[in-house]
Design a protein around this motif. Structure first.
Motif, PDB file in Angstrom:
ATOM      1  N   ASP A  16     -45.370 -27.425  82.519  1.00  0.00           N
ATOM      2  CA  ASP A  16     -45.213 -27.163  83.950  1.00  0.00           C
ATOM      3  C   ASP A  16     -43.765 -27.033  84.387  1.00  0.00           C
ATOM      4  O   ASP A  16     -43.411 -26.111  85.103  1.00  0.00           O
ATOM      5  CB  ASP A  16     -45.890 -28.276  84.774  1.00  0.00           C
ATOM      6  N   HIS A  17     -42.909 -27.963  83.958  1.00  0.00           N
ATOM      7  CA  HIS A  17     -41.530 -27.984  84.450  1.00  0.00           C
ATOM      8  C   HIS A  17     -40.490 -27.931  83.339  1.00  0.00           C
ATOM      9  O   HIS A  17     -39.312 -28.133  83.598  1.00  0.00           O
ATOM     10  CB  HIS A  17     -41.297 -29.235  85.308  1.00  0.00           C
ATOM     11  N   GLU A  18     -40.930 -27.687  82.096  1.00  0.00           N
ATOM     12  CA  GLU A  18     -39.977 -27.675  80.984  1.00  0.00           C
ATOM     13  C   GLU A  18     -40.545 -26.932  79.786  1.00  0.00           C
ATOM     14  O   GLU A  18     -41.737 -26.667  79.702  1.00  0.00           O
ATOM     15  CB  GLU A  18     -39.610 -29.109  80.589  1.00  0.00           C
ATOM     16  N   TYR A  19     -39.641 -26.603  78.872  1.00  0.00           N
ATOM     17  CA  TYR A  19     -40.004 -26.084  77.555  1.00  0.00           C
ATOM     18  C   TYR A  19     -39.791 -27.206  76.554  1.00  0.00           C
ATOM     19  O   TYR A  19     -38.820 -27.966  76.650  1.00  0.00           O
ATOM     20  CB  TYR A  19     -39.112 -24.909  77.141  1.00  0.00           C
ATOM     21  N   LEU A  20     -40.667 -27.308  75.567  1.00  0.00           N
ATOM     22  CA  LEU A  20     -40.492 -28.241  74.458  1.00  0.00           C
ATOM     23  C   LEU A  20     -40.451 -27.415  73.185  1.00  0.00           C
ATOM     24  O   LEU A  20     -41.413 -26.715  72.845  1.00  0.00           O
ATOM     25  CB  LEU A  20     -41.626 -29.265  74.390  1.00  0.00           C
ATOM     26  N   ILE A  21     -39.311 -27.466  72.503  1.00  0.00           N
ATOM     27  CA  ILE A  21     -39.123 -26.717  71.258  1.00  0.00           C
ATOM     28  C   ILE A  21     -38.998 -27.721  70.125  1.00  0.00           C
ATOM     29  O   ILE A  21     -38.232 -28.677  70.220  1.00  0.00           O
ATOM     30  CB  ILE A  21     -37.855 -25.832  71.323  1.00  0.00           C
ATOM     31  N   GLU A  22     -39.747 -27.507  69.046  1.00  0.00           N
ATOM     32  CA  GLU A  22     -39.649 -28.340  67.850  1.00  0.00           C
ATOM     33  C   GLU A  22     -39.377 -27.443  66.651  1.00  0.00           C
ATOM     34  O   GLU A  22     -40.095 -26.479  66.413  1.00  0.00           O
ATOM     35  CB  GLU A  22     -40.927 -29.144  67.631  1.00  0.00           C
ATOM     36  N   ALA A  23     -38.309 -27.766  65.942  1.00  0.00           N
ATOM     37  CA  ALA A  23     -37.924 -27.004  64.752  1.00  0.00           C
ATOM     38  C   ALA A  23     -37.941 -27.935  63.546  1.00  0.00           C
ATOM     39  O   ALA A  23     -37.438 -29.054  63.616  1.00  0.00           O
ATOM     40  CB  ALA A  23     -36.537 -26.399  64.940  1.00  0.00           C
ATOM     41  N   GLU A  24     -38.517 -27.455  62.445  1.00  0.00           N
ATOM     42  CA  GLU A  24     -38.561 -28.246  61.212  1.00  0.00           C
ATOM     43  C   GLU A  24     -37.296 -27.985  60.407  1.00  0.00           C
ATOM     44  O   GLU A  24     -37.064 -26.863  59.951  1.00  0.00           O
ATOM     45  CB  GLU A  24     -39.790 -27.883  60.391  1.00  0.00           C
ATOM     46  N   LEU A  25     -36.486 -29.036  60.241  1.00  0.00           N
ATOM     47  CA  LEU A  25     -35.229 -28.933  59.492  1.00  0.00           C
ATOM     48  C   LEU A  25     -35.127 -30.099  58.504  1.00  0.00           C
ATOM     49  O   LEU A  25     -34.278 -30.984  58.655  1.00  0.00           O
ATOM     50  CB  LEU A  25     -34.038 -28.963  60.468  1.00  0.00           C
ATOM     51  N   LEU A  82     -36.293 -31.373  64.810  1.00  0.00           N
ATOM     52  CA  LEU A  82     -35.380 -31.211  65.936  1.00  0.00           C
ATOM     53  C   LEU A  82     -36.221 -30.941  67.171  1.00  0.00           C
ATOM     54  O   LEU A  82     -36.951 -29.945  67.227  1.00  0.00           O
ATOM     55  CB  LEU A  82     -34.411 -30.051  65.687  1.00  0.00           C
ATOM     56  N   SER A  83     -36.155 -31.841  68.163  1.00  0.00           N
ATOM     57  CA  SER A  83     -36.908 -31.692  69.412  1.00  0.00           C
ATOM     58  C   SER A  83     -35.929 -31.386  70.529  1.00  0.00           C
ATOM     59  O   SER A  83     -34.966 -32.111  70.733  1.00  0.00           O
ATOM     60  CB  SER A  83     -37.672 -32.974  69.748  1.00  0.00           C
ATOM     61  N   ILE A  84     -36.198 -30.298  71.256  1.00  0.00           N
ATOM     62  CA  ILE A  84     -35.333 -29.872  72.344  1.00  0.00           C
ATOM     63  C   ILE A  84     -36.190 -29.745  73.597  1.00  0.00           C
ATOM     64  O   ILE A  84     -37.240 -29.100  73.576  1.00  0.00           O
ATOM     65  CB  ILE A  84     -34.672 -28.510  72.040  1.00  0.00           C
ATOM     66  N   THR A  85     -35.740 -30.353  74.688  1.00  0.00           N
ATOM     67  CA  THR A  85     -36.415 -30.247  75.973  1.00  0.00           C
ATOM     68  C   THR A  85     -35.496 -29.507  76.927  1.00  0.00           C
ATOM     69  O   THR A  85     -34.355 -29.924  77.135  1.00  0.00           O
ATOM     70  CB  THR A  85     -36.753 -31.646  76.538  1.00  0.00           C
ATOM     71  N   ILE A  86     -35.988 -28.410  77.500  1.00  0.00           N
ATOM     72  CA  ILE A  86     -35.201 -27.579  78.402  1.00  0.00           C
ATOM     73  C   ILE A  86     -35.952 -27.464  79.726  1.00  0.00           C
ATOM     74  O   ILE A  86     -37.081 -26.957  79.760  1.00  0.00           O
ATOM     75  CB  ILE A  86     -34.961 -26.175  77.811  1.00  0.00           C
ATOM     76  N   PRO A  87     -35.343 -27.928  80.822  1.00  0.00           N
ATOM     77  CA  PRO A  87     -36.002 -27.784  82.131  1.00  0.00           C
ATOM     78  C   PRO A  87     -36.168 -26.317  82.515  1.00  0.00           C
ATOM     79  O   PRO A  87     -35.354 -25.469  82.145  1.00  0.00           O
ATOM     80  CB  PRO A  87     -35.040 -28.479  83.095  1.00  0.00           C
ATOM     81  N   ARG A  88     -37.233 -26.034  83.276  1.00  0.00           N
ATOM     82  CA  ARG A  88     -37.499 -24.674  83.752  1.00  0.00           C
ATOM     83  C   ARG A  88     -37.158 -24.564  85.230  1.00  0.00           C
ATOM     84  O   ARG A  88     -37.409 -25.473  86.009  1.00  0.00           O
ATOM     85  CB  ARG A  88     -38.980 -24.332  83.562  1.00  0.00           C
ATOM     86  N   GLU A  89     -36.598 -23.429  85.611  1.00  0.00           N
ATOM     87  CA  GLU A  89     -36.311 -23.146  87.012  1.00  0.00           C
ATOM     88  C   GLU A  89     -37.593 -22.683  87.690  1.00  0.00           C
ATOM     89  O   GLU A  89     -38.380 -21.957  87.100  1.00  0.00           O
ATOM     90  CB  GLU A  89     -35.276 -22.028  87.144  1.00  0.00           C
ATOM     91  N   GLU A  90     -37.752 -23.099  88.933  1.00  0.00           N
ATOM     92  CA  GLU A  90     -38.881 -22.611  89.716  1.00  0.00           C
ATOM     93  C   GLU A  90     -38.470 -21.291  90.347  1.00  0.00           C
ATOM     94  O   GLU A  90     -37.569 -21.246  91.176  1.00  0.00           O
ATOM     95  CB  GLU A  90     -39.268 -23.638  90.784  1.00  0.00           C
TER      96      GLU A  90
END
Length: 148
Positions: A53-62, A129-137
């Protein structure tokens, strides 16, 4: 039986005869012990992206990568994950000297249309690697066009 073509089970393809097959086998042999050598040869790693809803969750296997070897950049909605790794082996024994240096890098980019520059969080834990990026409305700019 002489007409059978060997099948490379690991790569799921028929193997050619001749020098190309030889080079493929040498590559397989040299990359056996390297923790993520197969992925580095192809220049990629697994990356999952979830749009919440308000963010992206990116997970990369490293696997086997240290946080000092990872570079993250977010520019105009484009997230880039880069890994640069160097490995040096120096062994000396009774009658031998073994020195080996490996250098490898890989990078992946993904465009996140409504990503915010501020508030990004990243964590590397057990090779993930877990990255959380907020999303703009952003307002919905879709306009219905009637057909005449």
């Amino acid at each position: 039986m002489a007409g059978l073509i060997p099948f490379n089970r690991r790569h799921g393809r028929l193997m050619n005869r001749g020098f190309e097959d030889f080079y493929n086998r040498v590559d397989d042999l040299l990359n056996e012990g390297f923790a993520y050598g197969e992925n580095l040869i192809r220049g990629n790693f697994k990356m999952d992206i979830q749009k919440k809803d308000h963010e992206y969750l990116i997970e990369a296997e490293l696997p086997g990568v240290k946080k000092e070897e990872v570079n993250l950049e977010l520019e105009d909605g484009r997230l880039t994950i880069s890994v640069k790794r160097e490995e040096n082996i120096n062994e000396e024994g009774k009658n031998y000297i073994h020195k080996e240096t490996r250098s490898s890098s890989m990078s992946r980019s993904v465009y996140l249309q409504d990503a915010q520059q501020e508030g990004v969080k990243a964590k590397l834990d057990n090779g993930i690697l877990s990255i959380t990026i907020p999303r703009e409305e952003k307002p919905n700019c879709t306009k219905r066009i009637d057909i005449q």
